[in-house]
Design an enzyme around this catalytic site. Sequence first.
Site, PDB file in Angstrom:
ATOM      1  N   ASN A 147      30.901   9.341 -18.667  1.00  0.00           N
ATOM      2  CA  ASN A 147      30.742  10.413 -19.660  1.00  0.00           C
ATOM      3  C   ASN A 147      32.038  11.190 -19.873  1.00  0.00           C
ATOM      4  O   ASN A 147      32.017  12.304 -20.388  1.00  0.00           O
ATOM      5  CB  ASN A 147      29.580  11.344 -19.284  1.00  0.00           C
ATOM      6  CG  ASN A 147      29.727  11.921 -17.890  1.00  0.00           C
ATOM      7  OD1 ASN A 147      30.772  11.793 -17.266  1.00  0.00           O
ATOM      8  ND2 ASN A 147      28.678  12.543 -17.399  1.00  0.00           N
ATOM      9  N   ARG A 285      34.172  22.423 -13.494  1.00  0.00           N
ATOM     10  CA  ARG A 285      33.198  22.997 -12.568  1.00  0.00           C
ATOM     11  C   ARG A 285      33.351  24.510 -12.554  1.00  0.00           C
ATOM     12  O   ARG A 285      34.467  25.031 -12.558  1.00  0.00           O
ATOM     13  CB  ARG A 285      33.393  22.461 -11.139  1.00  0.00           C
ATOM     14  CG  ARG A 285      32.925  21.024 -10.927  1.00  0.00           C
ATOM     15  CD  ARG A 285      31.413  20.867 -11.100  1.00  0.00           C
ATOM     16  NE  ARG A 285      30.977  19.488 -10.941  1.00  0.00           N
ATOM     17  CZ  ARG A 285      30.752  18.629 -11.938  1.00  0.00           C
ATOM     18  NH1 ARG A 285      30.906  19.010 -13.191  1.00  0.00           N
ATOM     19  NH2 ARG A 285      30.342  17.408 -11.691  1.00  0.00           N
ATOM     20  N   GLN A 314      24.159  25.920 -10.032  1.00  0.00           N
ATOM     21  CA  GLN A 314      23.376  25.401 -11.155  1.00  0.00           C
ATOM     22  C   GLN A 314      21.982  25.024 -10.680  1.00  0.00           C
ATOM     23  O   GLN A 314      21.882  24.337  -9.678  1.00  0.00           O
ATOM     24  CB  GLN A 314      24.083  24.200 -11.781  1.00  0.00           C
ATOM     25  CG  GLN A 314      25.345  24.624 -12.521  1.00  0.00           C
ATOM     26  CD  GLN A 314      25.968  23.527 -13.350  1.00  0.00           C
ATOM     27  OE1 GLN A 314      26.959  23.753 -14.005  1.00  0.00           O
ATOM     28  NE2 GLN A 314      25.434  22.329 -13.337  1.00  0.00           N
ATOM     29  N   HIS A 333      24.738  22.954 -18.675  1.00  0.00           N
ATOM     30  CA  HIS A 333      25.610  21.804 -18.379  1.00  0.00           C
ATOM     31  C   HIS A 333      25.146  20.568 -19.167  1.00  0.00           C
ATOM     32  O   HIS A 333      24.341  19.767 -18.689  1.00  0.00           O
ATOM     33  CB  HIS A 333      25.539  21.539 -16.869  1.00  0.00           C
ATOM     34  CG  HIS A 333      26.618  20.659 -16.359  1.00  0.00           C
ATOM     35  ND1 HIS A 333      27.004  20.661 -15.045  1.00  0.00           N
ATOM     36  CD2 HIS A 333      27.396  19.731 -16.961  1.00  0.00           C
ATOM     37  CE1 HIS A 333      27.972  19.777 -14.871  1.00  0.00           C
ATOM     38  NE2 HIS A 333      28.210  19.183 -16.022  1.00  0.00           N
TER      39      HIS A 333
HETATM   40  P1  NDP Z   1      39.361  11.698 -13.101  1.00  0.00           P
HETATM   41  O1  NDP Z   1      39.210  11.335 -11.660  1.00  0.00           O
HETATM   42  O2  NDP Z   1      39.747  10.648 -14.066  1.00  0.00           O
HETATM   43  O3  NDP Z   1      40.465  12.837 -13.254  1.00  0.00           O
HETATM   44  C1  NDP Z   1      40.585  13.879 -12.387  1.00  0.00           C
HETATM   45  C2  NDP Z   1      42.037  14.325 -12.452  1.00  0.00           C
HETATM   46  O4  NDP Z   1      42.137  15.579 -11.762  1.00  0.00           O
HETATM   47  C3  NDP Z   1      42.981  13.355 -11.782  1.00  0.00           C
HETATM   48  O5  NDP Z   1      44.040  13.070 -12.666  1.00  0.00           O
HETATM   49  C4  NDP Z   1      43.464  14.155 -10.586  1.00  0.00           C
HETATM   50  O6  NDP Z   1      44.771  13.933 -10.248  1.00  0.00           O
HETATM   51  C5  NDP Z   1      43.378  15.560 -11.100  1.00  0.00           C
HETATM   52  N1  NDP Z   1      43.440  16.541 -10.027  1.00  0.00           N
HETATM   53  C6  NDP Z   1      42.774  16.571  -8.851  1.00  0.00           C
HETATM   54  N2  NDP Z   1      43.121  17.640  -8.140  1.00  0.00           N
HETATM   55  C7  NDP Z   1      44.060  18.299  -8.866  1.00  0.00           C
HETATM   56  C8  NDP Z   1      44.811  19.477  -8.645  1.00  0.00           C
HETATM   57  N3  NDP Z   1      44.691  20.166  -7.508  1.00  0.00           N
HETATM   58  N4  NDP Z   1      45.668  19.880  -9.617  1.00  0.00           N
HETATM   59  C9  NDP Z   1      45.818  19.163 -10.765  1.00  0.00           C
HETATM   60  N5  NDP Z   1      45.134  18.031 -11.018  1.00  0.00           N
HETATM   61  C10 NDP Z   1      44.256  17.609 -10.079  1.00  0.00           C
HETATM   62  O7  NDP Z   1      38.009  12.401 -13.535  1.00  0.00           O
HETATM   63  P2  NDP Z   1      37.469  12.781 -14.978  1.00  0.00           P
HETATM   64  O8  NDP Z   1      38.623  13.184 -15.822  1.00  0.00           O
HETATM   65  O9  NDP Z   1      36.546  11.752 -15.485  1.00  0.00           O
HETATM   66  O10 NDP Z   1      36.573  14.056 -14.595  1.00  0.00           O
HETATM   67  C11 NDP Z   1      37.176  15.234 -14.084  1.00  0.00           C
HETATM   68  C12 NDP Z   1      36.123  16.235 -13.654  1.00  0.00           C
HETATM   69  O11 NDP Z   1      35.405  16.692 -14.796  1.00  0.00           O
HETATM   70  C13 NDP Z   1      35.023  15.668 -12.731  1.00  0.00           C
HETATM   71  O12 NDP Z   1      35.455  15.618 -11.395  1.00  0.00           O
HETATM   72  C14 NDP Z   1      33.917  16.650 -12.951  1.00  0.00           C
HETATM   73  O13 NDP Z   1      34.057  17.763 -12.103  1.00  0.00           O
HETATM   74  C15 NDP Z   1      34.107  17.098 -14.389  1.00  0.00           C
HETATM   75  N6  NDP Z   1      33.104  16.482 -15.287  1.00  0.00           N
HETATM   76  C16 NDP Z   1      32.258  17.307 -15.979  1.00  0.00           C
HETATM   77  C17 NDP Z   1      31.262  16.778 -16.762  1.00  0.00           C
HETATM   78  C18 NDP Z   1      30.351  17.654 -17.558  1.00  0.00           C
HETATM   79  O14 NDP Z   1      29.276  17.208 -17.977  1.00  0.00           O
HETATM   80  N7  NDP Z   1      30.704  18.888 -17.833  1.00  0.00           N
HETATM   81  C19 NDP Z   1      31.037  15.332 -16.846  1.00  0.00           C
HETATM   82  C20 NDP Z   1      32.066  14.553 -16.184  1.00  0.00           C
HETATM   83  C21 NDP Z   1      33.018  15.123 -15.393  1.00  0.00           C
HETATM   84  P3  NDP Z   1      45.307  12.663  -9.464  1.00  0.00           P
HETATM   85  O15 NDP Z   1      44.244  11.621  -9.499  1.00  0.00           O
HETATM   86  O16 NDP Z   1      46.520  12.352 -10.291  1.00  0.00           O
HETATM   87  O17 NDP Z   1      45.585  13.136  -8.092  1.00  0.00           O
END
Ligand code: NDP
Length: 400
Positions: A147, A285, A314, A333
């Site tokens: 998603n 989040r 939530q 959400h």
């Molecule tokens: P991904 O795993 O593709 O991306 C997460 C990114 O966050 C990675 O690039 C990671 O960096 C980066 N990251 C982690 N920690 C840090 C930090 N301290 N500072 C900066 N960047 C950081 O996940 P998605 O993009 O698919 O999803 C991200 C988040 O969105 C999910 O974990 C979830 O919490 C939320 N979400 C919400 C939804 C909703 O319905 N509202 C649905 C889906 C997701 P790297 O890997 O380069 O270390």
Amino acid sequence: MAKVLCVLYDDPVDGMPKKYARDDVPNITKYHDGQSAPTPKAIDFNPGELLGSVSGELGLRKFLQSQGHTLVVTSDKDGPNSTFERELEDTEIVISQPFWPAYLTAERIAKAPKLKLALTAGIGSDHVDLQAAIDRGITVAEVTFCNSISVAEHVVMMILSQVRNYLPSHEWVKKGGWNIADCVSRAYDLEGMNVGTVAAGRIGAAVLRRLKPFDVKLHYTDRHRLPEAVERELGATWHPTAESMAKVCDIVTINCPLHPETEHLFDEAMINKMKRGAYIINTARGKIVDRDAIVRALESGQLAGYAGDVWFPQPAPADHPWRTMPNQGMTPHTSGTTLSAQARYAAGTREILECWFADEPIRDEYLIVDGGRLAGVGAHSYSAGNATKGSEEAARYKKA
Ligand code: NDP
């Protein structure tokens, strides 16, 4: 044979839909980076139908029961007397969703001696105490990418709705008014603004791609930098810290997972370093920002607006201050649980279960914790630890 405990949000108040607004949803087979959409051996649902609420059962009942497994589905997830907590004792697999999270705290994990797999039907496994899962050797998996685009679209919608003051303008129409000055006294163009994303993972990068045609100046911060060619293609500036990015942005969109490193990243000090009148869009989040600091910043005008669909806990209790704070565009959400997204996360949940029962490896990109350590996407995007503290407050929610 396994007992599977599945926690889903409630059905619509008027019952399951008898008819849908559309007859089909596009069939997405591949994502932007080449990863294939879920590939279960079969599905027992019609894509485009409501699968994420209790009666939808993620389309899993026939599959699980035909193999002799037990499926318990409930929305009653909070408090010591909840169905979830009572059923945990002999459960092997918990399926939960970030939209209506069954918080798997260390205390609850201790009450579930048979628990081996915590499966997120969606993305984001912060509702599980990952440290406790690591310590107990529980596998945590989620349906990576299912998603991400659903959320990226929601982010673009919320940015536009905030900057252009859409929601109050729509309210004037419903009230019978034609109050142009009231509508536009907080309305701006997005063009030319500086927009930055905290994290350029699947969602963050998709947001950047979708915003580029609006002729904005793009920024991002992430632990790992995007390939140079992608930075050039997007014209995106990388910042080593969220702080250095936030200082120059008119709009910050938060797209990183919640883990100990990101909890309360946007606190009062960070918000006060932003430009006066900036916007924050948070669909990642709720706990990544400081709840009360957001309210104060909206009241003082330090923030011009805040929108998102993620809260903590939530469901949010009726007196959660984000329900009534000014200049906000909050939704429950919902961004990652459109009917389109449900078809993918239900299929991905089925794919993971098929692998689990056949003792075949779960795709690496679906793994968060495995074999007593962060694994797969979890090893890349999370840090070990626990972000569930305070989740017991979800028990205060009463259905409206
Ligand atoms: P991904 O795993 O593709 O991306 C997460 C990114 O966050 C990675 O690039 C990671 O960096 C980066 N990251 C982690 N920690 C840090 C930090 N301290 N500072 C900066 N960047 C950081 O996940 P998605 O993009 O698919 O999803 C991200 C988040 O969105 C999910 O974990 C979830 O919490 C939320 N979400 C919400 C939804 C909703 O319905 N509202 C649905 C889906 C997701 P790297 O890997 O380069 O270390």
